[in-house]
Design a protein around this motif. Structure first.
Motif, short mmCIF file in Angstrom:
data_model
loop_
_atom_site.label_atom_id
_atom_site.label_comp_id
_atom_site.label_asym_id
_atom_site.label_seq_id
_atom_site.Cartn_x
_atom_site.Cartn_y
_atom_site.Cartn_z
N ALA A 1 0.82 -1.12 0.01
CA ALA A 1 0.27 -0.04 -0.02
C ALA A 1 0.77 1.22 -0.05
O ALA A 1 1.80 1.36 0.39
N PHE B 1 1.38 5.82 0.82
CA PHE B 1 1.39 6.40 2.01
C PHE B 1 0.02 7.39 2.12
O PHE B 1 -0.45 7.90 3.17
N LYS C 1 1.67 -4.86 3.39
CA LYS C 1 2.95 -4.19 3.61
C LYS C 1 2.53 -2.44 3.40
O LYS C 1 2.27 -2.12 2.77
N GLU D 1 6.32 2.64 4.07
CA GLU D 1 7.37 3.15 5.19
C GLU D 1 7.16 4.38 5.63
O GLU D 1 7.72 4.55 6.83
N PHE E 1 -1.18 -4.49 -5.67
CA PHE E 1 -0.28 -3.27 -5.48
C PHE E 1 -1.18 -2.09 -5.60
O PHE E 1 -1.74 -1.88 -6.69
N ILE E 2 -1.04 -1.02 -4.70
CA ILE E 2 -1.44 0.09 -4.82
C ILE E 2 -0.04 1.20 -4.83
O ILE E 2 0.55 1.05 -3.69
N GLY E 3 0.26 1.86 -5.64
CA GLY E 3 1.31 2.89 -5.50
C GLY E 3 1.79 3.41 -7.07
O GLY E 3 0.78 3.44 -8.01
N SER E 4 2.76 3.89 -7.33
CA SER E 4 3.48 4.38 -8.59
C SER E 4 3.55 3.74 -9.67
O SER E 4 3.87 2.45 -9.49
N THR F 1 6.97 1.60 -9.65
CA THR F 1 7.00 0.86 -8.99
C THR F 1 6.18 -0.41 -9.33
O THR F 1 6.61 -1.69 -9.32
N GLU G 1 -2.95 -0.69 -8.91
CA GLU G 1 -3.70 0.20 -8.87
C GLU G 1 -2.46 1.55 -8.89
O GLU G 1 -2.05 1.73 -7.99
N LEU G 2 -2.29 2.22 -9.95
CA LEU G 2 -1.20 3.01 -10.04
C LEU G 2 -1.61 4.61 -10.23
O LEU G 2 -2.74 4.91 -9.69
N GLY G 3 -0.61 5.34 -10.83
CA GLY G 3 -1.05 7.05 -10.79
C GLY G 3 -1.94 7.43 -11.95
O GLY G 3 -2.31 6.71 -12.76
N CYS H 1 -4.25 9.49 -6.16
CA CYS H 1 -4.07 9.06 -7.68
C CYS H 1 -5.24 9.64 -8.51
O CYS H 1 -5.05 9.75 -9.81
N ARG I 1 10.70 13.22 0.26
CA ARG I 1 10.80 12.76 -0.94
C ARG I 1 9.55 13.63 -1.88
O ARG I 1 9.90 14.42 -3.12
N GLU J 1 2.92 12.77 -13.15
CA GLU J 1 2.12 12.99 -12.03
C GLU J 1 2.98 13.70 -10.87
O GLU J 1 4.29 13.18 -10.72
N PHE K 1 1.69 14.15 -7.91
CA PHE K 1 1.01 13.82 -6.61
C PHE K 1 1.40 14.70 -5.71
O PHE K 1 1.72 14.46 -4.45
#
Ligand code: NAD
Length: 475
Positions: A141, A143, A167, A170, A217-220, A223, A242-244, A277, A323, A378, A380
């Motif tokens: 997942a 953030f 997961k 971080e 997965f959910i993220g960029s 990745t 599931e991406l950007g 997203c 970041r 993106e 974000f």
């Protein structure tokens, strides 16, 4: 972390600090999972799922509802942890726990729909399918809504009879650690496991574990592509992504400028700093309403209250991490260099309360064009780009001129134009005269580089099952 019903440290005993992005204070720490911890979680999940699956839909549904009630009981505590750990503002974040619980109840209600099919055949044959769980489902997942993703986006996998390994991100893992305590108290050991840690170690070890076939997965997009590759290097796996997005909101000449301005702001999700997203970060206005809409947007965005995310009146908080902060600053620089017209924001806010923390101003650039980085990439983050169009075909071309295809919004009172446009947009989730919202049971997911698969509806639950055909010979 939660492994096999036990709250544990990582094998190495190492931790990562969690930082409040509004103050840069260390507010907690989470174990740094390694490949060995992933293996421990896989063993626990493997021991748990056959029994969990064998319980049947009614008992699993009961357990999911109990899980939801237990999460709800600690909603206020989770909310406070989440707001401090993410920087998202408190008032709208109240909805995240609710969405998690609603999703648990929704999939609990659907568990009896895990039906197979029968197939026509000759008199002496019977053919049918059974839906069986993969066994272990890994959920990685991002953030922006850690708790919501950990609960809402594991509910379907659990309803389908799988054990899950979550997961969390971080930079914002703390709410998942509260969730670990809750899951430990209500779910059978090993059914719900949480591994904290970073992407390159914990995440990659999950993706590469040969006994985890189903990865959600959910993220960029970057990745996501790495995950597809890493998974394929180890085994044949079912990976959904599931991406950007770089999502268009297209407003026609007849749309009410005030309503479009309001929608454009809502669609940017400033309450979590544009870190969504689905944010409609490219506003494509018909040239006839361009000036009127832009003026109202600039007026409203420049009044957004930036400040303490714990204050119920705050409209926007800090970026989630250094970041993300650096990324937004890099767009401030490149957008101006590329020729976009800064209308408001575009810098770090002034004042003593912003000296610590990852603060940027909510920002609007006008006259954005396909030649610019801001058009394609993106952010974000809280940057809205506004561009113009004059013909229907031009609007279609501009809307589809990016690698992403997650969401898209169309604003017009002409149903013919609305439907024609919505069918032309290469995006997975669209609105007509709406923006931002997800609706219970309605699938969500992206076209093009925005993803593979659909979540949030019944097909998400089916995606955590494999079909087994049974051919019965009767003579
Ligand atoms: P990210 O891709 O950097 O990280 C997401 C998760 O993947 C984190 O838990 C991270 O630890 C993990 N990860 C990183 N590298 C990994 C690797 N090599 N192997 C396995 N796991 C790894 O994304 P982010 O910055 O946390 O989140 C922002 C992105 O998420 C944006 O692109 C946004 O659009 C997207 N997003 C998509 C949706 C959706 O539903 N489509 C929803 C929310 C966010």
């Amino acid at each position: 972390m939660l492994i096999g019903g036990e709250l544990v440290h990582s094998v190495t005993g190492e931790f990562d600090d969690s930082i409040n992005p509004a103050t840069e204070e260390v507010i907690g720490r989470s174990p740094r999972a390694s490949a060995e911890d992933v293996d421990r979680a896989v063993q626990a999940a493997n021991a748990a799922w056959p029994q969990w699956s064998a319980l049947g839909p009614a008992s699993r549904a009961k357990a999911l509802r109990a899980f939801g009630e237990a999460v709800q009981e600690r909603a206020e505590e989770i909310l406070h942890v989440e707001v401090k750990d993410t920087g998202n503002t408190i008032t709208p974040m109240r909805g995240d726990v609710g969405m998690g619980v609603t999703s648990l109840n929704y999939y609990a209600g659907l568990a009896h729909e895990l039906k197979g099919e029968t197939f026509p055949s000759t008199e002496d044959k019977l053919h049918l399918t059974l839906r069986e769980p993969y066994g272990i489902v890994a959920r990685i997942a991002p953030f922006n809504h850690p708790l919501m993703f950990a609960v809402a986006r594991t509910a379907a996998a659990l309803a389908a009879g799988n054990a899950v390994i979550v997961k969390p991100p971080e930079t914002s893992p703390l709410s998942a650690m509260v969730l670990a305590e809750i899951a430990q108290s209500v779910l059978p050991p090993g059914v719900f496991n949480i591994l904290t840690g970073d992407g390159p170690s914990a995440g990659d070890a999950i993706v590469r574990h040969p006994e985890i076939k189903r990865i959600a997965f959910i993220g960029s997009a970057k990745t996501g592509r790495m995950i597809q590759k890493a998974a394929a290097e180890v085994a044949v796996k079912h990976v959904t992504l599931e991406l950007g997005g770089k999502n268009p909101l297209i407003a026609f000449a007849d749309a009410d400028p005030a309503k479009v301005a309001e929608a454009a702001i809502k669609g940017m999700n400033f309450a979590w700093q544009g870190q969504s997203c689905g944010s409609t970060s490219r506003l494509l206005l018909h040239t006839d309403i361009y000036d009127a809409v832009l003026e109202q947007i600039v007026e409203k965005v420049s009044c957004l209250k930036l400040g303490d995310p714990m204050d119920p009146d705050t409209g926007m908080g800090p970026m989630n991490s250094l970041r993300q902060y650096d990324k937004v600053l890099s767009f401030f620089e490149s957008s101006v260099k590329d020729g976009a017209k800064l209308m408001t924001g575009g810098k770090v806010p002034e004042g003593t309360q912003f000296q610590k923390g990852f603060w940027v101003e909510p920002t609007v650039y006008a006259d954005i064009k396909p030649s610019m980085r801001l058009w394609h990439e993106e952010v974000f983050g809280p940057i809205l780009g506004v561009g113009r169009w004059s013909t229907f075909d031009e609007a279609v071309e501009l809307a589809n001129s990016v690698e992403y295809g997650l969401t898209g919004a169309v604003w017009t009172n002409n149903i013919h134009d609305a439907l024609k446009m919505v069918r032309k947009i290469r995006s997975g989730h669209t609105w007509i005269n709406g923006v931002g919202a997800h609706y219970l049971g309605v699938p969500f997911g992206g076209y093009k580089n925005s993803g593979v698969g659909r979540e949030e509806g019944i097909e998400e639950m089916f995606s955590y099952t494999e079909a087994k055909t049974v051919n019965i010979v009767l003579d």
